[in-house]
Design an enzyme around this catalytic site. Structure first.
Site, PDB file in Angstrom:
ATOM      1  N   GLU B  70       0.830  -1.204   0.000  1.00 60.32           N
ATOM      2  CA  GLU B  70       0.000   0.000   0.000  1.00 60.32           C
ATOM      3  C   GLU B  70       0.867   1.257   0.000  1.00 60.32           C
ATOM      4  O   GLU B  70       1.833   1.351   0.761  1.00 60.32           O
ATOM      5  CB  GLU B  70      -0.891   0.041   1.247  1.00 60.32           C
ATOM      6  CG  GLU B  70      -1.705   1.347   1.298  1.00 60.32           C
ATOM      7  CD  GLU B  70      -2.448   1.561   2.607  1.00 60.32           C
ATOM      8  OE1 GLU B  70      -2.343   0.714   3.510  1.00 60.32           O
ATOM      9  OE2 GLU B  70      -3.145   2.590   2.706  1.00 60.32           O
ATOM     10  N   ASP B 138      10.103   6.221  14.832  1.00 57.27           N
ATOM     11  CA  ASP B 138       9.955   7.641  14.532  1.00 57.27           C
ATOM     12  C   ASP B 138      10.416   8.416  15.754  1.00 57.27           C
ATOM     13  O   ASP B 138       9.881   8.235  16.849  1.00 57.27           O
ATOM     14  CB  ASP B 138       8.478   7.928  14.219  1.00 57.27           C
ATOM     15  CG  ASP B 138       8.227   9.394  13.874  1.00 57.27           C
ATOM     16  OD1 ASP B 138       7.102   9.700  13.445  1.00 57.27           O
ATOM     17  OD2 ASP B 138       9.135  10.234  14.025  1.00 57.27           O
ATOM     18  N   ASP B 140      11.182  12.290  17.186  1.00 52.09           N
ATOM     19  CA  ASP B 140      10.809  13.653  16.870  1.00 52.09           C
ATOM     20  C   ASP B 140      11.417  14.566  17.917  1.00 52.09           C
ATOM     21  O   ASP B 140      11.214  14.353  19.105  1.00 52.09           O
ATOM     22  CB  ASP B 140       9.282  13.701  16.933  1.00 52.09           C
ATOM     23  CG  ASP B 140       8.730  14.963  16.333  1.00 52.09           C
ATOM     24  OD1 ASP B 140       9.343  16.024  16.491  1.00 52.09           O
ATOM     25  OD2 ASP B 140       7.653  14.875  15.713  1.00 52.09           O
ATOM     26  N   HIS B 352       0.658   0.867  10.302  1.00 48.63           N
ATOM     27  CA  HIS B 352       0.977   2.291  10.420  1.00 48.63           C
ATOM     28  C   HIS B 352       1.678   2.774   9.155  1.00 48.63           C
ATOM     29  O   HIS B 352       2.643   2.179   8.694  1.00 48.63           O
ATOM     30  CB  HIS B 352       1.882   2.503  11.647  1.00 48.63           C
ATOM     31  CG  HIS B 352       2.065   3.942  11.988  1.00 48.63           C
ATOM     32  ND1 HIS B 352       1.368   4.564  12.988  1.00 48.63           N
ATOM     33  CD2 HIS B 352       2.849   4.893  11.439  1.00 48.63           C
ATOM     34  CE1 HIS B 352       1.718   5.829  13.062  1.00 48.63           C
ATOM     35  NE2 HIS B 352       2.617   6.062  12.122  1.00 48.63           N
ATOM     36  N   LEU B 353       1.188   3.871   8.616  1.00 48.39           N
ATOM     37  CA  LEU B 353       1.786   4.420   7.390  1.00 48.39           C
ATOM     38  C   LEU B 353       2.894   5.392   7.762  1.00 48.39           C
ATOM     39  O   LEU B 353       2.737   6.201   8.669  1.00 48.39           O
ATOM     40  CB  LEU B 353       0.710   5.157   6.587  1.00 48.39           C
ATOM     41  CG  LEU B 353      -0.397   4.263   6.029  1.00 48.39           C
ATOM     42  CD1 LEU B 353      -1.673   5.035   5.817  1.00 48.39           C
ATOM     43  CD2 LEU B 353       0.056   3.661   4.705  1.00 48.39           C
TER      44      LEU B 353
END
Lengths: 452, 452
Positions: B70, B138, B140, B352-353
């Site tokens: 996807e 990820d 941040d 999760h994208l």
């Protein structure tokens, strides 16, 4: 388990390997009706003995010995085949007995799992490895050479958890890290290049978890089968035995008052001071003080009073009177009376609710404004000490009680309180608030020659 | 960022003559993006990566693999389209060029082509569900706002960026040494953080539970709202991964860089935050007293932060401290300032994208370029090429016959090279081996099945 026979024949020449069955399927064996009952009774003695040992807070080494003794005394047989058969048959019979309610299942699951854990540990490493492969756990034993090279790191991991790398733990198994996610998540295993190095006690944990989860599901299925077909089919043969086995060997549930008949409303204040355990004393004091209790407290105290012998009408009068300063008679009838009648089995599905056991009370978490739960667990140290002093516990006994509390042995703490307050020992240990009450009344009666 | 767009013939950006005439206004817009996707975005490399060796050349290849991945596009005006899938590099490239997405996200590989998902149920036998997905992280920098004073929120500078660098070092080392992963891609997120893609086959096939376990392994947090300390390191020693991270990365960085650069002990407001983390009030008061006295005078020419840190360490680490909580206090302070802060939710779920590398960040115009973990100290987020900068570089080169590898003319060339040499090529080599081995194993199996 029909392979049992052939396994024995093909096993090696030396020491009899205690074969630990997994009870995956009911054995296609023929059982005599008497054996059906006797085997189950013998196993029940083991499980009950285990249960008592746990309640009394026995240390792990003591438990190990206890389990071994119990097994030897009740389940051993000179012929290994016979022993295994008895093992399996008794387990499956007790499944029928203990599948029928949530509480029975919980107890049985807990005891069987504990029994399994001990038997697994005392098995040889070959036996353990065999079981692990039955559970399809891809564990490989770590060679001595590899262990030596990793010893420092393994020790570091142990010490990071506040443990030490004892000689007994020198057995490690190597397994891909993704097979033991819980251990990895908690940083409880050393991992290197994708392999996790699992200590023997952790392996036991994993195996036991598998056993437990399997048995838990199996019990639910057994219950379904029992209610849908077996009970009816066997009503002339096995069913009476099964039902008798349960009631004669589980502790009393105090849903019927036995020795002291009724307690009337005017007696409550007096017996509360002398014979209520701390949890109920506290609730009782609070309802007097606040003229209110939240739902959890009403359930815990209300059912306890029912078990103590308070009749429904007296119960209604008691609560109504205590709440009167805050709740009008009409509002009481509207909002509270129904629930009290419900507890006595006069409303709704007419279940006669049983008073909560210590296990249940300890497990709840009271919220803000709640006073139920177990004070030994939920009170701050300060408050608990003060409450014990108010109960008349000597300062030395208070220290002993607090020591138990710090080690999280709440029921033992309550037992010590009982002993301190009554000046007599309580060998069985406290498992149920109503048991505390009855034992207390018994002690007082034998002292005073009258019901307090 | 909202400057006027010039409307004259966007495609004709090339102007004869060097210098000023080539200047491209610094902005982010669809027209620039179109050129970027037309000439610079490495479609073929992305395709090769996402195919994981299933390019059809080997009989063992899974031709449906790429088509089951996807992608999602965020178009101009925040229009978001999910479940985009492509069967070839051409389809991928054309769709990107045509739709010109402001952001491209990569999702999992599903059991079937996402375009056909409606034909499949959510549960039962015929299911549309993720089957492979890289293990992703990820980080941040806005999660570190409580420990950096130079910037807040989305801003980043060279003083605080090193927090990201050490996060990369800690996590990368652990992924390789502890978990045994090899194919790891680190990417600048375009503004204030980094993403990590672990692409080993084993990683792609991890379940959600296993991903959560890895995320928890990396999680160091106490989580008690009553405590000022956010990190708790109990145990006699640190777990090996934590100990290694401390001695190899965190301690040095904290003492040499973060402490002086962020002036963590220079002012009362800042040093109070550290003093709060000391569980022994008398130690904290002692230090507070000393530092209040020394407000202006600096006893030596050394940085005041370093001087005070040494004082703190010498009190806490002196043999006199017996109190349990102080044992690891120094480490806990260092960890709470420097240890990586991961977004747990990103890592735990297969579906999760996550933003694709080589996208351009709409707010900064910077390209999401790979970061080589072996050289991450050198990475400077303030010099990452921007969209307009790249177009300017393209202009300078003048028109070329060869449309291939235009990035070599620009600063992007270096990033594409890093992507290929340190990540893509080793990955593809390993994938090919995996496909071959798996194919041969299957052949062997079927041979064995057939053999008499």
């Amino acid at each position: 388990m029909e392979v049992v026979q052939s396994q024995r024949k093909s096993s090696s020449n030396n020491v009899i390997v205690s074969i630990l069955p997994l009870y995956r399927s009911a054995p296609p064996l023929e059982v005599r009706l008497e054996d059906f009952e006797f085997f189950a009774i013998d196993r029940l003695r083991v499980l009950k003995g285990l249960s008592d040992g746990l309640c009394r807070g026995k240390k792990p080494e003591e438990m190990e010995k206890l389990v071994l003794d119990l097994w030897k005394a009740n389940m051993r047989h000179p012929q290994a085949v016979e022993e295994v058969n008895k093992d399996i048959i008794s387990h499956f019979v007790l499944r029928l007995v203990y599948c029928r309610t949530e509480e029975l299942r919980k107890w049985f699951l807990s005891m069987e799992t504990t029994l399994f854990r001990h038997r697994f540990r005392w098995g040889s490493s070959e036996a353990q490895r065999a079981l692990m492969s039955e559970f399809k756990l891809p564990y490989k034993a770590v060679s001595n050479a590899e262990f030596e090279s990793l010893k420092d790191k393994l020790g570091q991991v142990a010490r990071s958890m506040g443990q030490t790398l004892a000689a007994a733990d020198a057995i490690f198994y190597k397994v891909p890290f993704e097979e033991v996610p819980d251990l990895v998540a908690g940083r409880r295993v050393f991992i290197h290049k994708g392999h996790a190095y699992v200590a023997i006690n952790q392996v036991v944990s994993l195996v036991v978890t598998q056993f437990r989860s399997y048995l838990s599901k199996a019990l639910i299925l057994t219950n379904r089968k029992w209610t849908s077909t077996i009970r009816e089919q066997e009503k002339d043969r096995l069913t009476p035995i099964v039902e008798a086995l349960c009631t004669s060997y589980l502790g009393p549930d105090y849903s019927q008052q036995q020795e002291f008949g009724e307690i009337s409303i005017k007696d409550i204040d007096q017996v509360a001071k002398t014979s209520f355990p701390l949890c109920m004393r506290h609730l009782f004091e609070k309802v007097k003080e606040d003229h209110h209790l939240k739902h959890g407290g009403r359930m815990q105290l209300g059912l306890f009073l029912k078990g103590v012998g308070l009749k429904l009408d007296d119960a209604l009068a008691f609560w109504k009177a205590e709440f009167a300063p805050k709740v009008s008679a009409e509002r009481f009838d509207k909002e509270y009376a129904y629930n009290i009648r419900h507890n006595y089995g006069r409303e709704g599905k007419r279940t006669d609710y049983t008073p909560y056991s210590c296990q249940k009370i300890i497990s709840v978490t009271p919220g803000i404004g709640d006073h139920h739960g177990c004070p030994y667990r939920h009170f701050s140290e300060e408050n608990l000490r003060a409450a014990l002093v108010r109960m008349g516990v000597s300062s030395r006994a208070v220290e002993d009680v607090m020591d138990k509390v710090h080690n999280r042995h709440y029921q033992l703490a309550c037992t010590l309180t009982f002993e301190a307050v009554h000046g007599s020992s309580c060998d069985a240990g406290i498992n149920h608030p109503n048991q505390y009450f009855i034992d207390s009344q018994r002690v007082l009666q034998s002292k005073n020659g009258s019901v307090a | 960022m909202t400057k006027e767009q010039a409307d004259n013939g966007r495609d004709d950006m090339v102007i004869d003559g060097p210098g000023q005439a080539n200047a491209v206004p610094d902005e982010f817009n669809a027209n620039y993006l179109r050129i970027y996707y037309g000439k610079l975005f490495p479609h073929a490399d992305m395709f090769k990566w996402m195919s994981y060796g299933n390019d059809g050349k080997h009989p063992g290849c899974d031709k449906s693999y790429f088509g089951r991945r996807e992608f999602s596009f965020t178009l101009e005006n925040d229009i978001y389209i999910r479940f985009q899938s492509f069967n070839s590099v051409t389809e991928l490239e054309n769709s990107i060029k045509e739709k010109c997405p402001f952001k491209i996200d990569i999702g999992p590989v599903y059991s079937v082509d996402p375009a056909k998902r409606h034909a499949y149920a959510q549960s039962g036998d015929n299911v549309f569900t993720p089957v492979e997905r890289e293990l992703v992280f990820d980080i941040d920098i806005s999660d570190y706002d409580d420990v950096r004073y130079c910037c807040t929120g989305a801003d980043v500078c060279l003083e605080c960026w090193p927090l990201m660098t050490i996060a990369i070092k800690v996590i990368d080392t652990s992924l390789r040494d502890d978990f045994g992963f090899n194919h790891i891609l680190w990417v600048y997120s375009g503004r204030r953080g980094v993403h990590c893609w672990v692409c080993d086959g084993k990683a792609r096939r991890l379940t959600n539970e296993q991903r959560a376990a890895i995320a928890d392994y990396f999680y160091v947090y106490k989580g008690n709202e009553n405590s000022h300390k956010k990190i708790s390191l109990p145990g006699l020693v640190l777990y090996p991964f934590l100990a290694r991270s401390y001695t190899e990365v965190l301690k040095g960085f904290f003492e040499a860089k973060l402490l002086p650069n962020q002036n963590l002990l220079a002012s009362e407001e800042r040093y109070e935050k550290i003093l709060e983390m000391i569980p022994d009030a008398s130690v904290a008061s002692e230090l507070r007293r000393r530092w209040q006295e020394n407000k202006r005078a600096s006893m030596s020419k050394d940085d005041i932060n370093i001087v005070r840190w040494e004082q703190l360490k010498s009190i806490l680490q002196s043999g006199k401290q017996k109190m349990q909580g102080l044992r690891r206090c120094v480490e806990e302070i260092v960890f709470s300032y420097t240890y990586p802060r991961l977004d747990m939710e990103v890592s735990k779920h297969m579906n999760h994208l996550l933003k694709a590398p080589f996208c351009v960040h709409p707010k900064t115009g910077r390209v999401c370029v790979p970061i080589d973990p072996n050289n991450c100290d050198e990475f400077d987020p303030t010099t990452v090429p921007t969209l307009s900068q790249l177009l300017e570089e393209l202009n300078r080169g003048g028109p070329r016959q060869d449309a291939e590898n235009e990035w070599d003319r620009t600063s992007l060339g270096e990033s594409v090279t890093i992507f290929r040499t340190s990540f893509l090529q080793p990955l593809l080599k390993s994938c090919k081996e995996e496909i071959e081995n798996s194919y041969n194993a299957k052949l062997q199996q079927s041979k064995n099945a057939l053999s008499w």
